[in-house]
Design an enzyme around this catalytic site. Structure first.
Site, mmCIF file in Angstrom:
data_model
loop_
_atom_site.group_PDB
_atom_site.id
_atom_site.type_symbol
_atom_site.label_atom_id
_atom_site.label_comp_id
_atom_site.label_asym_id
_atom_site.label_seq_id
_atom_site.Cartn_x
_atom_site.Cartn_y
_atom_site.Cartn_z
ATOM 1 N N GLN A 78 40.939 51.954 35.260
ATOM 2 C CA GLN A 78 41.743 51.445 36.378
ATOM 3 C C GLN A 78 41.264 50.038 36.738
ATOM 4 O O GLN A 78 40.553 49.844 37.709
ATOM 5 C CB GLN A 78 41.569 52.389 37.577
ATOM 6 C CG GLN A 78 42.392 52.034 38.769
ATOM 7 C CD GLN A 78 43.773 52.611 38.684
ATOM 8 O OE1 GLN A 78 43.930 53.809 38.582
ATOM 9 N NE2 GLN A 78 44.773 51.762 38.733
ATOM 10 N N PHE A 79 41.684 49.029 35.950
ATOM 11 C CA PHE A 79 41.228 47.665 36.213
ATOM 12 C C PHE A 79 41.685 47.153 37.567
ATOM 13 O O PHE A 79 41.065 46.254 38.145
ATOM 14 C CB PHE A 79 41.667 46.708 35.096
ATOM 15 C CG PHE A 79 43.102 46.282 35.169
ATOM 16 C CD1 PHE A 79 43.441 45.096 35.813
ATOM 17 C CD2 PHE A 79 44.111 47.051 34.603
ATOM 18 C CE1 PHE A 79 44.761 44.687 35.889
ATOM 19 C CE2 PHE A 79 45.425 46.657 34.674
ATOM 20 C CZ PHE A 79 45.756 45.470 35.322
ATOM 21 N N THR A 80 42.735 47.746 38.123
ATOM 22 C CA THR A 80 43.249 47.271 39.410
ATOM 23 C C THR A 80 42.277 47.508 40.563
ATOM 24 O O THR A 80 42.478 46.961 41.653
ATOM 25 C CB THR A 80 44.615 47.899 39.733
ATOM 26 O OG1 THR A 80 44.487 49.323 39.788
ATOM 27 C CG2 THR A 80 45.658 47.516 38.689
#
Length: 149
Positions: A78-80
């Site tokens: 989940q790079f966000t």
């Protein structure tokens, strides 16, 4: 490295029509890898998550870890989690690790969890995923390996 840790009764990740990861009770961990992260960050979070005491003991007190409770962990990249929303209306992601580095540290985190004895399942890195999370409680914690919060 940042993690959103949710206690669940069930977690499932699908890519298209294929189920790529599934667990019963345990944690779904949404994992973001930062530009400055190292294998030490992965080790710290894996140990912390494996030993978080947020499952009820025989007296109903949150006193047991996922290891002690016989649970599993579903890890979803989940790079966000490194999105910066302080300016404007579109998040910036410059604090997130580039994909080639992030995938290595994501895999290191999963390896560390497994080495601690935690059964793991995974999403698929850099894929559009549908994530089913059946919260239990709910119990949701946000962890940062740099202890920013």
């Amino acid at each position: 490295m940042r993690a959103v840790v949710q206690r669940v009764s069930r977690g499932v990740v699908t890519v298209g029509e294929e189920t790529v990861g599934e667990i019963g009770h345990g944690f779904v961990v949404l994992l973001g890898v930062g530009r400055e992260d190292t294998p030490d960050d992965a080790a710290y979070l894996a140990e912390k998550i494996a030993n978080l005491r947020v499952f009820a003991d025989e007296n109903g007190k949150l006193n047991r870890s996922v290891l002690e409770n016989g649970g599993s962990v579903l890890v979803v990249s989940q790079f966000t989690l490194f999105g910066d929303c302080r300016k404007g209306r579109r998040p910036g992601f410059s604090a997130a690790a580039p994909p080639e580095r992030a995938v290595e540290l994501y895999a290191e985190f999963v390896r560390r969890l497994a080495a601690l004895g935690v059964p793991t399942a995974q999403g698929r890195f850099q894929e559009h995923m549908e994530v089913l999370i059946v919260n239990d409680g709910p119990v949701t914690l946000i962890l940062d390996s740099r202890k920013l919060f």
